[in-house]
Enzyme design. Structure first.
Site, short mmCIF file in Angstrom:
data_model
loop_
_atom_site.label_atom_id
_atom_site.label_comp_id
_atom_site.label_asym_id
_atom_site.label_seq_id
_atom_site.Cartn_x
_atom_site.Cartn_y
_atom_site.Cartn_z
N GLN A 134 0.82 -1.21 0.00
CA GLN A 134 0.00 0.00 0.00
C GLN A 134 0.85 1.26 0.00
OE1 GLN A 134 -3.11 -1.40 3.25
NE2 GLN A 134 -3.99 0.19 1.98
N HIS A 135 0.19 2.37 -0.31
CA HIS A 135 0.67 3.74 -0.09
C HIS A 135 1.72 4.22 -1.07
CE1 HIS A 135 -1.40 3.02 3.63
NE2 HIS A 135 -0.42 2.33 4.17
N ASP A 171 -2.29 -4.91 0.36
CA ASP A 171 -1.81 -6.21 0.82
C ASP A 171 -2.54 -6.74 2.04
OD1 ASP A 171 -0.67 -4.23 2.41
OD2 ASP A 171 1.40 -4.84 2.04
#
Length: 477
Positions: free
Chosen positions: A71-72, A246
């Protein structure tokens, strides 16, 4: 037999699983490494995905695929679909000041109310603010912002820069899902929409959702798909699912339900649960993410997890089995030795500039066994603090599901039962994030979420040893 595939494009590697649609049985799998670092050229992920798919026997007989991933991460594209600069990953903390600036401008409570999270250095919005301030030339070139799994899904469907893809740079074709969008700090799980004001505060540019019909020079943000929607097809005709972050992928792969709290020990450590109602924590400790099934995924994350064990194992010149044996030879509490494991700064608590420290050393307590056990206890105590925060947000667990590579370490499982005051179950070894992608692929293909059996390798009753957390709390105070 109908086959579906799931992908886990993680920080360290890309894993692909191919499963039987009807039974969930693993048919084959593949893996490829990713480069180290907190700043990575996304082309390395694309190469690894192709390599892992080939290692898994290819997609010629696969009906559907879906990509879950870290992520991110900030992937910024220009108008020709080219990556402008290397992606900043979730564990890149250079945007810590940018997070503080955004909070100062908007307010923590306002942020939590609007998008369910309060910015920390991990989130995409803070990386965009850093880009605006540190690299204004690059910020001015941004035509679209994607997350790692969004970009891989786009490439898998045949899009990309001219000359490097079959369909070319159609930025309007970018898609994402609720779970990954909720980790940007400019999309809200409760509202189900982008907060374009918060996006503009981050990048200094206006934004719009792909396919919205708005024109101008607004930066394109991926269209957010529902849990069973399809992103499209590959050029060869394989259906592509929506993808996921995830942790949401892992929850889906595990079949996590109400009462299950998942503790995942990978490069990072996470504690999360699937809940009906969105959570907005103004302290910023618990992120009010969305899950991959249409519900919510309150989550805390620590930056320092399995690699803490690797670091101490290297220090003691042992492998992971040797570290486990040493740790199990020491008593609970490690003879008073406490490791506060903030090697790379920390996200929970939000201490991006912190360092690790060891406390309680005496001539008698300074032994390899105590150091080995203190590493495991310290790592797990950080996650136990996260469990307390998730509980304070209203989550009530009946069991803890311990996953990730380190979960299979006998010492980690045994110490977890002594640190957490709840029953601990260790599912059989598996690639649960990739499995979540396979579940998504099956869901998008058939319109029905599959229910596949997840085996358990260990079930440990509560064996709480209060000394472990008591002395850890004193050391990190």
């Amino acid at each position: 037999m109908t086959l579906v595939a799931g992908v886990d494009s993680s920080t360290q590697s890309c894993k692909v699983v191919v499963r039987d649609l009807g039974t969930g049985e693993l048919v084959r799998s593949g893996r490829a490494a990713h480069p180290d670092g907190t700043e990575v050229d996304p082309a390395a992920w694309w190469s690894a995905l192709q390599e892992a798919i080939a290692a898994a026997g290819g997609l010629d007989d696969v009906a559907a695929i879906s990509v879950a991933g870290q992520q991110h991460g900030m992937v910024v594209l220009d108008a020709q679909g080219r990556v402008i600069r290397d992606a900043l990953l979730w564990n890149d903390t250079r945007s810590a000041q940018a997070a503080r600036d955004l909070i100062d401008e908007v307010g923590a409570e306002e942020y939590a109310a609007r998008v369910g999270v309060v910015p920390v250095a991990s989130f995409t919005a803070t990386k965009l603010r850093w880009l605006r301030d540190a690299e204004p030339g690059n910020a001015a070139r941004v035509a679209a912002v994607a997350l790692p799994h969004d970009w891989l899904t786009w490439r898998l469907r045949g899009y990309g820069p001219e000359g490097e893809s079959e369909l070319g740079p159609d930025l309007e074709a970018l898609t994402t899902d609720r779970s990954d969008a909720s980790g940007t700090a400019y999309w809200g799980a409760a509202s189900g929409a982008y907060d374009l004001d918060l996006f503009a505060r981050a990048l200094g540019r206006s934004g719009r959702e792909a396919g919205s019909g708005a024109g101008g020079d607004a930066v394109i943000l991926p269209r957010v798909l529902g849990p069973s929607e399809s992103a499209g097809r590959t050029p060869s005709g394989v259906l592509v699912g929506p993808g996921a972050g995830d942790n949401a992928g892992a929850a889906l792969g595990l079949g996590a339900a109400d009462g299950d709290v998942v503790v995942s020990i990978g490069t990072s450590g996470t504690v999360f649960a699937v809940t009906d109602a969105p959570i907005a924590d103004a302290s910023g400790t618990v992120a009010g993410f969305a899950d991959a099934s249409g519900l919510s995924l309150p989550l805390i994350a620590t930056l320092n997890a399995a690699r803490v064990l690797g670091s101490i194992a290297d220090l003691l010149s042992v492998d992971h089995d040797g570290l486990s044996a040493l740790a199990l030879s020491a008593e609970p509490g490690s003879g008073g030795v406490v490791l506060v494991p903030y090697f790379e700064g920390e996200r929970t608590p939000n201490l991006p500039d912190a360092k690790a420290s060891i406390h309680g050393l005496t001539l008698a307590s300074t032994t390899p066994a105590n150091l080995a056990r203190a590493a495991i206890e310290g790592m797990l105590c950080g996650l136990a603090d996260g469990l307390d925060a998730v509980r304070a947000a209203g989550v009530r667990e009946r069991r803890i599901l311990l996953i990730g590579g380190a979960a299979q370490n006998p010492a980690v499982a045994q110490v977890a039962a002594q640190v957490f005051d709840a029953p601990v179950e260790v599912p059989a070894p598996g690639e649960y994030v990739a499995d979540g992608g396979a579940v998504q692929a099956a869901w998008a293909l058939t319109g029905t979420r599959p229910t596949w059996t997840v085996e358990t390798s260990a079930a440990l009753p509560v064996d709480t040893r209060p000394v472990i957390r008591t002395q850890y709390a004193a050391a990190r105070a």
